[in-house]
Scaffold this active site. Structure first.
Site, PDB file in Angstrom:
ATOM      1  N   ARG A  78     -66.845 -27.757   6.301  1.00 22.83           N
ATOM      2  CA  ARG A  78     -66.891 -26.707   5.293  1.00 22.83           C
ATOM      3  C   ARG A  78     -66.174 -25.476   5.886  1.00 22.83           C
ATOM      4  NH1 ARG A  78     -71.927 -29.374   4.442  1.00 22.83           N
ATOM      5  NH2 ARG A  78     -71.653 -30.605   2.495  1.00 22.83           N
ATOM      6  N   LYS A 110     -52.948 -18.096   3.083  1.00 24.75           N
ATOM      7  CA  LYS A 110     -52.523 -19.119   2.044  1.00 24.75           C
ATOM      8  C   LYS A 110     -52.345 -20.305   3.012  1.00 24.75           C
ATOM      9  CE  LYS A 110     -50.208 -16.803  -1.761  1.00 24.75           C
ATOM     10  NZ  LYS A 110     -48.839 -17.034  -2.543  1.00 24.75           N
ATOM     11  N   GLU A 159     -36.611 -14.276   5.144  1.00 22.07           N
ATOM     12  CA  GLU A 159     -37.895 -13.754   4.625  1.00 22.07           C
ATOM     13  C   GLU A 159     -37.908 -12.192   5.188  1.00 22.07           C
ATOM     14  OE1 GLU A 159     -39.938 -15.145   2.568  1.00 22.07           O
ATOM     15  OE2 GLU A 159     -39.843 -17.213   2.743  1.00 22.07           O
ATOM     16  N   LYS A 174     -46.268  -7.408   5.048  1.00 23.57           N
ATOM     17  CA  LYS A 174     -46.904  -8.255   4.594  1.00 23.57           C
ATOM     18  C   LYS A 174     -48.625  -7.875   4.301  1.00 23.57           C
ATOM     19  CE  LYS A 174     -47.886 -12.992   3.699  1.00 23.57           C
ATOM     20  NZ  LYS A 174     -47.488 -14.432   3.668  1.00 23.57           N
ATOM     21  N   GLU A 211     -53.946 -12.852  -4.728  1.00 23.51           N
ATOM     22  CA  GLU A 211     -52.726 -12.884  -5.522  1.00 23.51           C
ATOM     23  C   GLU A 211     -53.037 -12.724  -7.055  1.00 23.51           C
ATOM     24  OE1 GLU A 211     -49.344 -15.412  -4.325  1.00 23.51           O
ATOM     25  OE2 GLU A 211     -48.660 -15.565  -6.558  1.00 23.51           O
ATOM     26  N   ARG A 216     -49.626  -9.038  -4.931  1.00 23.42           N
ATOM     27  CA  ARG A 216     -49.018  -9.926  -3.793  1.00 23.42           C
ATOM     28  C   ARG A 216     -47.921 -11.000  -4.396  1.00 23.42           C
ATOM     29  NH1 ARG A 216     -52.718 -13.533   0.673  1.00 23.42           N
ATOM     30  NH2 ARG A 216     -50.773 -14.926   1.403  1.00 23.42           N
ATOM     31  N   HIS A 219     -38.526 -16.377  -5.006  1.00 19.74           N
ATOM     32  CA  HIS A 219     -39.027 -17.772  -4.745  1.00 19.74           C
ATOM     33  C   HIS A 219     -39.233 -18.696  -5.889  1.00 19.74           C
ATOM     34  CE1 HIS A 219     -40.170 -16.322  -1.051  1.00 19.74           C
ATOM     35  NE2 HIS A 219     -40.776 -17.056  -0.495  1.00 19.74           N
ATOM     36  N   HIS A 261     -36.489 -24.070   3.374  1.00 21.25           N
ATOM     37  CA  HIS A 261     -37.079 -22.982   2.303  1.00 21.25           C
ATOM     38  C   HIS A 261     -36.420 -21.508   2.445  1.00 21.25           C
ATOM     39  CE1 HIS A 261     -40.452 -21.032   0.523  1.00 21.25           C
ATOM     40  NE2 HIS A 261     -40.560 -20.273   1.554  1.00 21.25           N
TER      41      HIS A 261
HETATM   42  P1  NAD Z   1     -41.167 -26.137   9.652  1.00 23.38           P
HETATM   43  O1  NAD Z   1     -42.737 -25.647  10.033  1.00 23.38           O
HETATM   44  O2  NAD Z   1     -40.605 -27.205   9.071  1.00 23.38           O
HETATM   45  O3  NAD Z   1     -40.434 -25.222  10.975  1.00 23.38           O
HETATM   46  C1  NAD Z   1     -39.020 -25.590  11.017  1.00 23.38           C
HETATM   47  C2  NAD Z   1     -38.344 -26.536  11.887  1.00 23.38           C
HETATM   48  O4  NAD Z   1     -38.302 -25.794  13.164  1.00 23.38           O
HETATM   49  C3  NAD Z   1     -39.078 -27.829  12.362  1.00 23.38           C
HETATM   50  O5  NAD Z   1     -38.396 -28.902  12.653  1.00 23.38           O
HETATM   51  C4  NAD Z   1     -39.894 -27.331  13.392  1.00 23.38           C
HETATM   52  O6  NAD Z   1     -40.541 -28.558  14.210  1.00 23.38           O
HETATM   53  C5  NAD Z   1     -39.021 -26.563  14.166  1.00 23.38           C
HETATM   54  N1  NAD Z   1     -39.677 -25.529  14.883  1.00 23.38           N
HETATM   55  C6  NAD Z   1     -40.649 -24.542  14.639  1.00 23.38           C
HETATM   56  N2  NAD Z   1     -40.625 -23.859  15.974  1.00 23.38           N
HETATM   57  C7  NAD Z   1     -39.806 -24.109  16.846  1.00 23.38           C
HETATM   58  C8  NAD Z   1     -39.491 -23.702  18.254  1.00 23.38           C
HETATM   59  N3  NAD Z   1     -40.122 -22.407  18.684  1.00 23.38           N
HETATM   60  N4  NAD Z   1     -38.408 -24.392  18.839  1.00 23.38           N
HETATM   61  C9  NAD Z   1     -38.063 -25.544  18.310  1.00 23.38           C
HETATM   62  N5  NAD Z   1     -38.199 -26.048  17.101  1.00 23.38           N
HETATM   63  C10 NAD Z   1     -39.086 -25.473  16.411  1.00 23.38           C
HETATM   64  O7  NAD Z   1     -40.944 -24.772   8.574  1.00 23.38           O
HETATM   65  P2  NAD Z   1     -40.776 -23.124   8.472  1.00 23.38           P
HETATM   66  O8  NAD Z   1     -39.510 -22.463   8.179  1.00 23.38           O
HETATM   67  O9  NAD Z   1     -41.314 -22.457   9.732  1.00 23.38           O
HETATM   68  O10 NAD Z   1     -41.972 -22.749   7.230  1.00 23.38           O
HETATM   69  C11 NAD Z   1     -41.720 -23.662   6.139  1.00 23.38           C
HETATM   70  C12 NAD Z   1     -42.894 -23.956   5.326  1.00 23.38           C
HETATM   71  O11 NAD Z   1     -43.852 -22.462   5.442  1.00 23.38           O
HETATM   72  C13 NAD Z   1     -42.795 -24.264   3.933  1.00 23.38           C
HETATM   73  O12 NAD Z   1     -43.455 -25.449   3.702  1.00 23.38           O
HETATM   74  C14 NAD Z   1     -43.257 -23.061   3.195  1.00 23.38           C
HETATM   75  O13 NAD Z   1     -43.816 -23.557   2.016  1.00 23.38           O
HETATM   76  C15 NAD Z   1     -44.488 -22.748   3.884  1.00 23.38           C
HETATM   77  N6  NAD Z   1     -44.692 -21.181   3.640  1.00 23.38           N
HETATM   78  C16 NAD Z   1     -45.943 -20.711   3.697  1.00 23.38           C
HETATM   79  C17 NAD Z   1     -46.188 -19.443   3.379  1.00 23.38           C
HETATM   80  C18 NAD Z   1     -47.698 -18.961   3.400  1.00 23.38           C
HETATM   81  O14 NAD Z   1     -48.119 -17.756   3.034  1.00 23.38           O
HETATM   82  N7  NAD Z   1     -48.868 -19.792   3.830  1.00 23.38           N
HETATM   83  C19 NAD Z   1     -45.205 -18.469   3.414  1.00 23.38           C
HETATM   84  C20 NAD Z   1     -43.877 -18.878   3.512  1.00 23.38           C
HETATM   85  C21 NAD Z   1     -43.460 -20.003   3.771  1.00 23.38           C
END
Ligand code: NAD
Length: 386
Positions: free
Chosen positions: A135, A157, A199, A241, A251, A255, A262, A280
């Site tokens: 929980r 989020k 971003e 942010k 939100e 927000r 997006h 993304h």
């Molecule tokens: P990801 O987590 O898939 O990372 C991108 C790639 O980089 C992956 O292959 C990962 O293994 C690799 N990687 C990460 N750090 C590394 C490092 N230091 N060295 C080598 N490789 C590394 O993708 P992302 O772009 O980090 O995040 C995208 C996700 O975030 C999406 O699912 C999106 O919906 C989400 N998101 C969430 C929020 C939120 O507020 N929660 C906001 C924006 C995006």
């Protein structure tokens, strides 16, 4: 933002702290080089006797897990680590169930910590798992991609994707600390670094014209080995942010400004099947250019703003139009249908983030779906002709 336009020489301090002021859920975001090897000490000092279960992906584990584990072990804080496949597909029910069970098998107790160690995928999934395990147990974000450091690790989020769309299942669950080590970005693939930069640029475009101007001048330093410039870009983004999340944690209003680009971006991601055709952040880059072009077309925003935005993002190496997506043959009605699947829909109306100028985004529901369809038809035709 005056602090940003100051000379970089003034930014030599190693670590900066951005507070996220959310009352009983307040926490700090620590940003700087070499924080990973300090993580055990930072957690022990700030969060008491809790033990840590680390969740990461195979890429991050290969480069950095040994450093984090050594740091936690030195403080007697490590319960164990769980390494998941890398990639968006990991943010799913298929991975969530086994992850929760493995966390329980590691012996995670109510007072323990889940450590989300990775990009946004791991942050969203592990944060969600922490939010529902027993929980709700506390979690620490140690973001390792630029996107995660400037965006997804802050604000609480968490969630997973389903065939119906992205991030449709999840909870708001704030971390208790965020540790953003700028050095871990040295192993991040260049394409991912650029995607995260979209971003960063978003914060300038939605509310801080001076920051966007600073990025136009300094983006090469952000991508080079200039720790001060990189730290400054991350710090400014996190402050922006945090300010929005503090105003509107769940939100219900402001927000949504963070969704600049997006609504288009998510539709493009969905259309390309969340595949490597479009990351993304790349979808966000195209989406922001579309939001500026649509705003110009609607007479909301001065002529030339859209060209300035796309010119900067293109210089960095980001896609700026639908035609930049390889193999793309988009259909405008299909993209509009996919926008309707996005969760930013209320009473059947699309919520759009449009702009009055660089740094002046606003939320509207006044744009007719037909208008957006016509706009996208032109965008797709122009892209094909180019
Ligand atoms: P990801 O987590 O898939 O990372 C991108 C790639 O980089 C992956 O292959 C990962 O293994 C690799 N990687 C990460 N750090 C590394 C490092 N230091 N060295 C080598 N490789 C590394 O993708 P992302 O772009 O980090 O995040 C995208 C996700 O975030 C999406 O699912 C999106 O919906 C989400 N998101 C969430 C929020 C939120 O507020 N929660 C906001 C924006 C995006």
């Amino acid at each position: 933002m005056p602090s940003v336009v100051n000379s970089l020489a003034a930014t030599t301090r190693a670590t900066c702290t951005v507070p996220v002021a959310l009352g009983s859920r307040a926490y700090d975001v620590l940003i700087g080089p070499d924080l990973l090897s300090e993580a055990g000490r930072l957690i022990a000092t700030r969060l008491g006797k809790a033990k840590c279960a680390v969740v990461t992906d195979e890429n991050v584990a290969r480069h950095h897990l040994a450093t984090l584990e050594a740091s936690l072990r030195a403080e007697g804080r490590l319960r164990g680590s769980i390494v998941l496949p890398a990639g968006e597909a990991t943010k799913s029910f298929r991975e969530l169930g086994p992850l929760c069970e493995r966390l329980l098998e590691l012996g995670v107790e109510r007072g323990d910590l889940v450590v989300a160690f990775g990009g946004g995928v791991i942050g969203d999934l592990a944060g969600f798992a922490a939010g529902i395990l027993r929980r709700g147990v506390r979690f620490v974000q140690i973001p390792t991609s630029l996107l995660a450091q400037v965006d997804s690790s802050v604000g609480g989020k968490t969630g997973i994707n389903t065939p119906q769309g992205k991030n449709l299942i999840g909870v708001f669950h704030q971390p208790v600390m965020v540790i953003a080590d700028t050095n871990v970005l040295t192993t991040l693939p260049e394409r991912e670094m650029k995607a995260g930069y979209a971003e960063v640029a978003k914060y300038g475009l939605l509310g801080d014209a001076a920051f966007f101007g600073w990025l136009e001048k300094n983006w090469r330093s952000v991508f080079g080995n200039d720790t001060a410039a990189l730290t400054r870009a991350i710090e400014t983004s996190v402050k922006a942010k945090a300010a929005i999340v503090e105003r509107d944690e769940h939100e219900t209003g402001d927000r949504a400004l963070l969704n600049l680009g997006h609504t288009f971006g998510h539709a493009l991601e969905s259309w390309t099947g969340y595949s490597s055709r479009l990351l993304h952040g790349e979808g966000v880059s195209i989406g922001m250019c579309l939001a500026y072009r649509l705003s110009e077309e609607l007479g909301l925003c001065p002529k030339g703003s859209a060209a300035r935005v796309s010119s900067h993002l293109r210089a960095v190496g980001l896609p700026t139009s639908i035609g930049d997506i390889p193999g793309a043959k988009a259909s405008a009605p299909e993209l509009v249908r996919l926008m309707g699947q996005d969760k930013k829909v209320r009473d059947g109306k699309l919520t759009f983030i449009l702009v009055r100028d660089i740094g002046e985004a606003f939320i509207t529901q006044d744009v007719a779906v037909e208008r957006v369809t016509q706009f996208l038809v032109r965008e797709i035709d122009t892209s094909r002709a180019a």
